[in-house]
Every structure is written in C-alpha cells, then in structure tokens.
Design a protein around this motif. Structure first.
Motif, mmCIF file in Angstrom:
data_model
loop_
_atom_site.group_PDB
_atom_site.id
_atom_site.type_symbol
_atom_site.label_atom_id
_atom_site.label_comp_id
_atom_site.label_asym_id
_atom_site.label_seq_id
_atom_site.Cartn_x
_atom_site.Cartn_y
_atom_site.Cartn_z
ATOM 1 N N LEU A 238 18.427 85.419 46.717
ATOM 2 C CA LEU A 238 17.097 85.166 47.261
ATOM 3 C C LEU A 238 17.181 84.520 48.635
ATOM 4 O O LEU A 238 16.467 84.908 49.574
ATOM 5 N N LEU A 239 18.057 83.532 48.769
ATOM 6 C CA LEU A 239 18.223 82.858 50.053
ATOM 7 C C LEU A 239 18.764 83.814 51.110
ATOM 8 O O LEU A 239 18.326 83.790 52.267
ATOM 9 N N ALA A 240 19.738 84.637 50.731
ATOM 10 C CA ALA A 240 20.308 85.595 51.676
ATOM 11 C C ALA A 240 19.254 86.607 52.121
ATOM 12 O O ALA A 240 19.186 86.972 53.307
ATOM 13 N N SER A 241 18.396 87.046 51.192
ATOM 14 C CA SER A 241 17.341 88.010 51.532
ATOM 15 C C SER A 241 16.312 87.372 52.453
ATOM 16 O O SER A 241 15.885 87.984 53.445
ATOM 17 N N TYR A 242 15.922 86.132 52.130
ATOM 18 C CA TYR A 242 14.980 85.428 53.000
ATOM 19 C C TYR A 242 15.553 85.275 54.404
ATOM 20 O O TYR A 242 14.856 85.474 55.411
ATOM 21 N N GLY A 243 16.834 84.900 54.469
ATOM 22 C CA GLY A 243 17.473 84.728 55.768
ATOM 23 C C GLY A 243 17.518 86.015 56.565
ATOM 24 O O GLY A 243 17.252 86.018 57.775
ATOM 25 N N ALA A 244 17.849 87.124 55.902
ATOM 26 C CA ALA A 244 17.908 88.414 56.596
ATOM 27 C C ALA A 244 16.540 88.801 57.139
ATOM 28 O O ALA A 244 16.416 89.299 58.270
ATOM 29 N N ILE A 245 15.488 88.579 56.342
ATOM 30 C CA ILE A 245 14.128 88.904 56.787
ATOM 31 C C ILE A 245 13.722 88.019 57.960
ATOM 32 O O ILE A 245 13.138 88.489 58.942
ATOM 33 N N SER A 246 14.029 86.720 57.872
ATOM 34 C CA SER A 246 13.687 85.794 58.956
ATOM 35 C C SER A 246 14.381 86.171 60.256
ATOM 36 O O SER A 246 13.770 86.143 61.339
#
Length: 629
Positions: A238-246
């Motif tokens: 979840l954190l990695a996905s949020y980071g990629a989107i950001s």
C-alpha cells in the motif's frame, strides 16, 4: 545491570548488535536493509532472553538494554562530532541513548509477546475445536500480533519524537531517513518522518513475532495461519503504491522554471577563523569568492556557446538557447566574515550598514549581471534605548544573530531571516551569561574560543523574491516565496510548518537551506545532513535549494529525489570540493499542502494516546491481580 551469565551476556551482545546494525543503514554505509532488520536482536534480548532471567526490577534491565543499543548506535552514527570534540561525541551518545532506553522499557512492558505465544492450550483443545473455531483462534492470534507490533511501532515513534522535541531537540537520523526508498518515503507527506519510522518497526516486530509463533507451533505440532504476515506485506504494498502515485502526480503539476546558481566555496573552518582575525587572510578568502563566481560565469558562457555551436552544426533552423542569467545566486552560511549591521532608519524602514569587503563582493556580482543574492552572515542589531522596551531583548545591546540575507540589486533591497533554532553548545551555551565559568569546559572540549551566545531569531516567515521576465500570473504578487533555513534547521520538521500554514495566501513554493558543514571536515556529517534535508522536501512537497560551505550542495526535488547532475561534485564524485552549479529548478506554481502540513504530528499524538491507554490497562490488570475482589 546485574544479570546472570550466559543469558545476560547474550542479551548485552544482542543489544550492542542492534545498535551496530541500525547504524549501518545510514551514511557512510547506506545498507538500508538493516533499517528493517536491525532492531531484531534487541527484540530477542528484551522479549525472549529477559523474561527467562529470574530478576526483579526488569523495567531497569529493559531500559538498560535499550539504552545500550542506543549508545552503540549513536557512537557510530555521530562519530563525526569527534572532529570537534571527542568528549562531546561520547556525552551526546550517552544522553541520546536514553530515548532508546525508553523504547526498550515500553516495548518490554506493553508489547511483550511471551504470554501471547503459548500453544500448549491450543494444542490440547485442537481435537475439541471445530474448523471454524480453530480458524477464529488463529485469526485472533494474528490480530494480537498485529496489535503488539503496532504498540511497538508507536513506542518507537513517540520516543523518536521526544528526542526531536525535548531540550531544544535533536531530530538527526530518525529511522525514516535510513529507508532510502523513494516510493516508501512518500508516506512522510502524511505522517511526517517520525511517523514514517513506525513502518520499519511495525514490520520488523510483526515478522519477528510471526517467526516465534511458527517455531512454537512447530514444537507443538499445530498448524496455524499467518494472517499478520499478509497484513505486513499489504501495508508495504500500500505504501509503495501510494508513493508511486504521488511521484507520478508530481510530474503533472503546473511548474515554473527558475534558473539558479549555487556556489560551494569549500573554505576550511581554520581558514575562516584566521580570516576573522587577520586582514590578509580575509582578503584571500573574499578574493576566492570572487574567483569562484567569475569561474561559474565563464562556465555558464561556455555551456551556452557549446549549445549554439552544436545546434548550428546539426543544421537545425529552430532551437532554444537560454541566454538568461541565474534568477538567484545562493552562497552558504557565514560566507561573509564581516557582520551586517542593522538598524531602523529615519523613515522607520530596515537599513543595513554593509562593510567595504562585503560591498566589494556585491559590486563584482553585479558586474556579471547577477541581481539576486542569498548569502549567510552574522547580523548585529543595535537597539535604541528609547525603544528597547518594545524589544524582546531588553537586557542585551547589541544583539547577535546567525542570519540569511536576500539582496535584490534592482531595488537595493535587503531582507533577512534570523536563525530560530540555535545549536546547543554550538551557537549558545546554557546559563553561561549567569555563570561565565561554564564556557571554560566548552573551550577545553572544542578547542575553540567562546565568543558569546548568539541570539534567537523570531518565528519564520517567507522571504519574497521578485521574478523578472517569468510567467507569474498565477503567483500572488508576482513573487516567489522562499522558506529560509540555516544550518541544521533543515533537520527540524516543525520549524517549516508555520511558514506554510500561516501564509496560505502566499503559497510558499521553495525551501532554501544555507549551511556550513566545514566544522566536521570530510566526515559523514555532510551526507547525513543532506539525507535528513530530503525528508523535509517530502513532508511539505516542496523542492530545496541547498548551498553548503563544503559537503553537499545541490537541488532536492519536492519528492525527495536528487539528480546526480544537480549536485556539486568533482570528476570522481567527491562532494567535498569547491565548485558551482548553474541549473534550472522546476517549482510548482501552487504547491500541494500535504496532510502532514495540515495536521502536523497527528500520528505521533495518536501513538501517545495508544501508549497511555496501554499503560493504563497494564496498571489496572496489575491492581486487580494484587487486590483480587
């Protein structure tokens, strides 16, 4: 600690090992894997070994094991302080280890899994349980592990936040700084760097407890599920996905391109001291400044000529060529050896008396058509006794500040920011005004004469830079608003937030840090400092321009990434060099206000509530056991 060998010795070694492993995650080692695994030996010491030792006052032993791990970490991580004072490095490590000790105490008493991970009863009941009941027991067990891992993570966040806050604070190298994975680091824009430290502690403690659970289950021949392991992987994903989107969304923000020239003089601290005392050395240093900017200008001209030649040789009929000088020149903290003298003029406006050598440097800068300069120097303020009652400093005249100045030649206008967060035993010595003898141990430890305390500046407010010739129709007042930071202030997160929250109409777009890391020579201090500065960019979604006397000067993007071509370094990649960087910086016209900027340390406050709640629960249970009804 009076523990019985050999388990006592093993516990001590595990604590020391944890300190060593976590230290390896930071500069100069950068083995970031250990940010996720480094605390495991400490868990083993306080959760597995300590309960087996028949000792009273285990709270002292749990605190002591954490303290030992912390002292080991800081002795390695902050060894660069020994370049100034070996005694100071040891004393600071002994003190900062107390926060790790507090973590050990909380983790032992609030998150100890020894009572949870007993499988004898579960094994005995297995034949009597239905499949649904057995599955429910497993899910409940996994939920308990997730809860204990969360308590452990919150315990670390709270103690790290206390370290960054109490007694002026020392927020250097929280666990989040060692993650060194841009996608995961973007979560700092939600919970801050101290809050992000929750992630490696939660994951490592959760996986450790899962491993212990599997061992116990194997011994008792019980098949169990591992829901907590899936939750850990889910959180990481979840954190990695949020980071990629950001990071992707950042590329689609409307940007303004600004040209900057960052200079790194690389003047040793010894030469600076001589320059303050000897006119000849002062002249040599100022001359080196002029030569540095002249060389930077010649290199810029050569780059433009090369672009033109290449374009003509290629046969292109249309091409772009930037002939524009840098909008802003940035030089480091304490560049000028002669102070700036401040007083209010007859019209009530701010006015500065500029010494001849500072004025000569400005003239050389303007000859090369550079209009805007940010530079560091000491500032001396004389207070009119008639107006002294209106000043916060009524017992001292004049006042001395460590200041950042913005000079705009077109208007001959000065703006200044006075450093707010002073370095204890660096820029001030507590109680020395009342007890002058305190300065003697300071001078003995550092080998530097004590010149008196600096004064603390007021709270931050953005400084404003006019953008000439830029498309600034969407920027209020046609100005670029800069958030100034001096020295270690870029490691102190809460200093920046008021500049953003209290100035929403100005939309401050850019962080500017000037520093003098020359005190610590070519040690790991400079790169550690730069790594900490990256977290401020992520927390507030703003890029940073950074000029150091020596160490690391360059540009950090709003998502904390650094391009090699935007850092001053020599051909071998060494950043401890004299040099310049002429580059273009992309700045959001209307930068995002992050959740962390809006809510501050909300995750830490949640952690405090959780810790207090757990402590209250433990006290109630203890009272019930002591006084059964």
């Amino acid at each position: 600690m009076k523990l019985k060998p050999p388990l006592s010795l093993l516990a001590l070694l595990c604590a020391i090992l944890s300190g060593v492993l976590v230290a390896l995650a930071f500069e100069p080692f950068n083995l970031s894997l250990f940010i996720w695994l480094g605390l495991v030996p400490l868990y083993f010491a306080i959760w597995q070994l300590l309960p087996k030792l028949k000792q009273k006052r285990r709270w002292i032993h749990s605190f002591g094991l954490g303290w030992l791990a912390g002292v080991t970490f800081f002795l390695i991580n902050l060894n660069w302080i020994s370049t100034v004072s070996g005694l100071g490095a040891i004393a600071l490590a002994l003190f900062l280890g107390l926060y790790w000790g507090l973590f050990g105490l909380l983790a032992y008493h609030l998150a100890r899994p020894d009572q949870l991970l007993k499988f004898a009863d579960l094994k005995a009941q297995t034949p009597k349980l239905s499949k649904i009941e057995f599955k429910q027991r497993n899910i409940l067990l996994s939920a308990h592990i997730i809860g204990l891992a969360s308590i452990t993570g919150f315990a670390w966040c709270v103690t790290e936040w206390l370290r960054a806050t109490l007694f002026t604070g020392f927020s250097w190298n929280g666990l989040a700084v060692g993650i060194n994975q841009p996608a995961i680091e973007q979560a700092a824009s939600i919970v801050g760097a101290s809050g992000l430290s929750f992630v490696p502690v939660f994951l490592s403690s959760c996986l450790y407890m899962t491993f212990i659970k599997l061992l116990e289950a194997h011994k008792n021949h019980v098949r169990i599920t591992r829901w907590e392991f899936g939750v850990s992987l889910g959180l990481f994903s979840l954190l990695a996905s949020y980071g990629a989107i950001s990071m992707t969304n950042h590329n689609y923000q409307e940007q303004i391109e600004t040209s900057v020239l960052i200079l790194q003089p690389n003047i040793s601290q010894e030469d600076k001291w001589l320059g303050v005392q000897e006119p000849k050395k002062s002249f040599e240093i100022y001359r080196s400044y002029e030569e540095l900017i002249q060389q930077a200008h010649q290199e810029w001209q050569a780059q433009q000529q090369k672009k033109l030649t290449t374009a003509l040789e290629s046969g292109k009929t249309e091409f772009s060529l930037s002939l524009k000088q840098a909008d802003l020149v940035i030089m480091p903290e304490s560049t000028w050896l002669t102070p700036m003298y401040y007083e209010a003029n007859e019209q009530g406006d701010n006015d500065y008396l500029v010494s001849w050598n500072n004025e000569a440097f400005l003239s050389e800068l303007h000859k090369l058509d550079y209009s805007n300069l940010i530079i560091g120097a000491a500032e001396v303020e004389y207070i009119d006794p008639a107006n002294q009652s209106n000043s916060s400093q009524t017992d001292k005249n004049p006042n001395y500040y460590n200041s950042l100045f913005l000079h705009q030649a077109d208007k001959n206008h000065w703006q200044s920011y006075r450093k707010e967060h002073l370095v204890i035993f660096g820029e001030y010595v507590p109680l020395v005004d009342k007890y002058p003898w305190i300065a003697k141990p300071f001078e003995w430890a550092t080998g530097v004469p004590f010149g008196g305390n600096m004064d603390r500046g007021s709270a931050q407010a953005p400084i404003m830079l006019d953008l000439v010739g830029q498309d600034t129709q969407d920027i209020p007042n046609q100005q670029l608003h800069l958030i100034p930071l001096i020295c270690f202030e870029d490691t102190v997160s809460h200093l920046i937030r008021p500049s953003i929250i209290q100035n929403k109409l100005l939309h401050p777009q850019l962080l500017v840090n000037i520093t003098n890391d020359g005190w610590f020579k070519t040690s790991a201090a400079a790169k550690q400092h730069f790594a900490n500065a990256r977290m401020r960019c992520i927390e507030y979604a703003r890029p940073m321009l950074r000029s150091a006397n020596t160490g690391v000067s360059g540009v950090i993007s709003a998502i904390g990434t650094v391009q090699p071509q935007q850092v001053i370094q020599d051909a071998t990649g060494n950043t401890f060099t004299q040099g310049s960087l002429h580059t273009t910086v992309s700045i959001a016209k209307n930068p995002t206000t992050t959740i962390y900027a809006l809510l501050g340390n909300w995750w830490i406050y949640l952690g405090i509530i959780v810790i207090i709640g757990c402590m209250a629960y433990r006290i109630i249970i203890a009272l019930r056991n002591k006084f059964p009804s």
